[in-house]
Design a protein around this motif. Structure first.
Motif: not given
Length: 80
Positions: A7-11, A25-36
């Motif tokens: 949709g309009n959101r990135s995960y 596994e979905y990575v919550p947005a709070v830590v997504a940048t760190l995980a990336e």
């Protein structure tokens, strides 16, 4: 390990194998940048390691070829 748009959101999802199957596994947005950033660092480490192994393998092959050549020449000289 990849951003996916729904949709309009990135995960951000991390994929791994469990019993031969790929599981995301979905990575919550709070830590997504760190995980990336962590995933990118791991990719870079694997690339450096792969390049090192390729260099070592090439050098070993070259050394083996020189040794084989030397041994062949020594055998030829010994047979005179």
């Amino acid at each position: 390990m990849a951003w996916e748009t729904r949709g309009n959101r990135s995960y951000y999802y991390s994929a791994r194998r469990i019993d031969g199957r790929v599981v995301k596994e979905y990575v919550p947005a709070v830590v997504a940048t760190l995980a990336e950033a962590r995933d990118e660092e791991r990719r870079e480490e694997r690339t450096v390691e792969r390049q090192w192994w390729q260099k070592e393998t090439t050098e070993e092959r070259e050394a083996n070829a020189r040794l084989s050549s030397f041994c062949l020449q020594a055998l030829q000289l010994a047979s005179f």
